[in-house]
Design an enzyme around this catalytic site. Structure first.
Site: not given
Ligand code: ZN
Length: 200
Positions: A57, A132, A134
């Protein structure tokens, strides 16, 4: 590519409203950059018992703490913890990567742009960020710390599955976490489905 070094900084008991966990603090060092994450562990994760449920998460202050209805992060967090508790074993890795890696204040700037009509992907891009940012070196290293090579990943995001596999973790199953849609999240979820390939 610089070597990734993981350090466990702390470990303690962690009773929560969801159930009884152990909490771990980790620091990852890549070159001169540090990243932090915590992990909530429940039960025995040894591979002999089968691949554990795992949720990775990314921190969402507005969702996780303030129960924002602009996104489904808090619902996904709760559903993931509920499923781990229902099985009696699993791991939640909570990463400090606000707003898919762009940072808290930039996420709020992106909200401002979304209020002017851009979607979540366009807003990030117009601030100069990829959709994104990440990477999964840190969660992969944390899984390795617990001796986990195979996971059942709680996620709707096929790119997260692929990224984790690139980082050396086998995803033997993708377990969906579907939060009931709300009027305030419908547009956000549609963009995640159509532009980021999330599966609902
Ligand atoms: Zn969120």
């Amino acid at each position: 590519m610089p070597e990734f070094k993981l350090t466990k900084v702390a470990e303690a008991d962690f009773p929560s409203r969801f159930g009884q966990f152990r909490i771990f603090g980790f620091q990852g060092l890549k070159g001169s950059e540090t990243e932090e994450a915590i992990a909530l562990k429940m039960g025995d994760l040894s591979p002999a018992l089968g691949p554990a449920l795992v949720r990775i998460h990314s921190q969402c202050l507005t969702g996780d703490v303030f129960h924002s209805l602009r996104c489904d992060c808090r619902s996904q967090l709760e559903l993931a913890l509920d499923q781990i508790v229902a099985e009696g074993r699993g791991l939640l890795i909570y990463e400090h990567q606000e707003g898919r890696g762009i940072g808290l204040l930039n996420k709020l700037r992106a909200y401002e742009l979304q209020d002017q009509g851009l979607d979540t992907v366009e807003a990030n891009e117009s601030l100069g960020f990829e959709a994104d940012l990440r990477d999964y070196a840190l969660p992969a290293a944390i899984l390795q710390h617990f001796g986990i090579r195979e996971v059942r990943l709680l996620s709707n995001n096929p790119e997260k599955v692929a990224a984790l596999e690139r980082a050396g973790v086998a995803v033997v199953e993708r377990a969906p976490i579907i939060a009931p849609p709300l009027a305030t999240t419908a547009e956000y979820l549609r963009t995640k489905r159509e532009k980021l390939g999330h599966l609902f």
